[in-house]
Design an enzyme around this catalytic site. Structure first.
Site, PDB file in Angstrom:
ATOM      1  CD  GLN A  75      -3.093  -0.431  -0.073  1.00 46.45           C
ATOM      2  OE1 GLN A  75      -3.228   0.773  -0.293  1.00 46.45           O
ATOM      3  NE2 GLN A  75      -3.761  -1.347  -0.753  1.00 46.45           N
ATOM      4  CB  SER A  76       4.037   2.023  -1.695  1.00 44.85           C
ATOM      5  OG  SER A  76       4.833   3.149  -1.975  1.00 44.85           O
ATOM      6  CG  ASN A  77       0.683   6.683   1.113  1.00 40.56           C
ATOM      7  OD1 ASN A  77      -0.433   6.319   0.788  1.00 40.56           O
ATOM      8  ND2 ASN A  77       1.060   6.765   2.387  1.00 40.56           N
TER       9      ASN A  77
END
Length: 337
Positions: A75-77
């Site tokens: 879930q990398s921004n």
């Protein structure tokens, strides 16, 4: 300090707002709390990586790159904003996502940032936990070179000397905003992980002799490891900018890793409280991984009297609220059991 000598693109919505948190300040009965809204940078729902990408993508273009590679957790921004920046510039974008949490449910694996990565046209490939992600990126880069591509590799979080320039500039921006409203900032606090945001802020604040201390709330590494990582990048950033490394002393880098919990991306009760509090008191969304744990640290430090009543404390919101949709069950809300 003339940052215009470094290549830069301009797609962030700047300056981001600086707003008082009046209701939470009253509720906690401590210092005057403010929020620097870097969740409002504008690129694919915003976030702190956009400032870094203005410099990183400019460097990629200058080097003749046609393909972007980066990495992060599922879930990398950072991955989401990189995909968006690449789409805006017509670049191919390859994202390597590492399974750092062990979560494989439908929402986490396919919603939130992962959904947006794909909407922006990113090519996603998965890697198991504890992979050497830098080596994995270089392996992919060589494959692409062999195919005639010109890849540009961005480290996780956009956190190198080039990316840190985005937060050197943010330090200037915040100080100017404070000066314009005669606001004396006594403390600046934010979530710290890959180190680029904190390193840039420390360099900028020290270079201006602002007197504003930067306090990082760690979301991953232990205190000493996090501080050493930030200090090392700060030194490299000073060198990159042709500034004296003596501008930043080791004691200028402070990280508190008491709020990490069981690990990166794993929920904590204090993070859940922080997300709910800011949403219900101020109408502002935090993310569960970075800003949520950072604000949880701020709440606890206020309750412990770390900050004095009457002081002005600014929380820099690093964005990432898209990832809330990957964690729908942790807030104990009706219909999400």
């Amino acid at each position: 300090m003339h940052l215009s000598r470094f290549p830069r693109l301009h797609f962030a919505h700047l300056p981001t707002p600086l707003e008082p948190l009046e209701r939470i300040s009253k509720h906690l009965d401590g210092p005057n709390l403010w929020i620097k809204r870097d969740d409002c940078t504008g690129l694919s729902s915003g976030g702190n990586k956009t400032r870094k990408l203005e410099f990183l993508m400019a460097e990629a273009i200058e080097q003749g790159a046609d393909t972007i590679i980066t990495q992060g957790a599922t879930q990398s921004n950072h991955a989401r904003q990189t995909c968006a920046a690449a789409a805006r510039l017509g670049q191919e974008c390859h994202i390597l996502l590492e399974d750092r949490t062990g979560y494989h449910d439908e929402a986490y694996a396919h919603n939130g940032n992962v959904l947006l990565d794909q909407l922006h046209g990113g090519s996603i490939s998965l890697r198991p936990a504890d992979s050497d992600m830098n080596a994995e990126m270089e392996h992919l880069a060589q494959q692409l070179r062999d195919d005639g591509k010109k890849p540009y590799v961005i480290p996780g979080g956009g956190s190198n000397e080039t990316g840190a320039l985005g937060y050197v500039n943010a330090a200037f921006e915040l100080t100017h905003q404070a000066n314009e409203r005669s606001l004396q900032i006594d403390h600046l606090l934010h979530a710290t992980g890959s180190a680029g945001t904190q390193a840039g802020l420390v360099v900028g604040m020290q270079a201006m002799n602002s007197g504003i201390p930067v306090y990082g709330v760690g979301v991953n590494a232990a205190k000493q490891q996090q501080e050493e990582k930030v200090f090392d990048l700060a030194q490299r950033t000073l060198d990159f900018m042709d500034l004296s490394q003596g501008l930043v002393a080791r004691e200028d880098v402070v990280a508190n890793s008491d709020y990490v919990g069981e690990g990166y991306g794993l929920p904590t009760d204090s993070m859940v409280e922080a997300v709910k509090m800011l949403a219900s008191f101020e109408g502002i969304l935090l993310d569960p991984v970075y800003a949520g744990k950072g604000f949880a640290g701020l709440i606890d430090l206020v309750r412990k009297g770390h900050f004095k009543k009457g002081e002005n404390v600014v929380f820099l919101h690093t964005g990432g609220s898209v990832s809330l949709f990957a964690y729908p069950k942790i807030f104990d809300l009706p219909g999400y059991s």
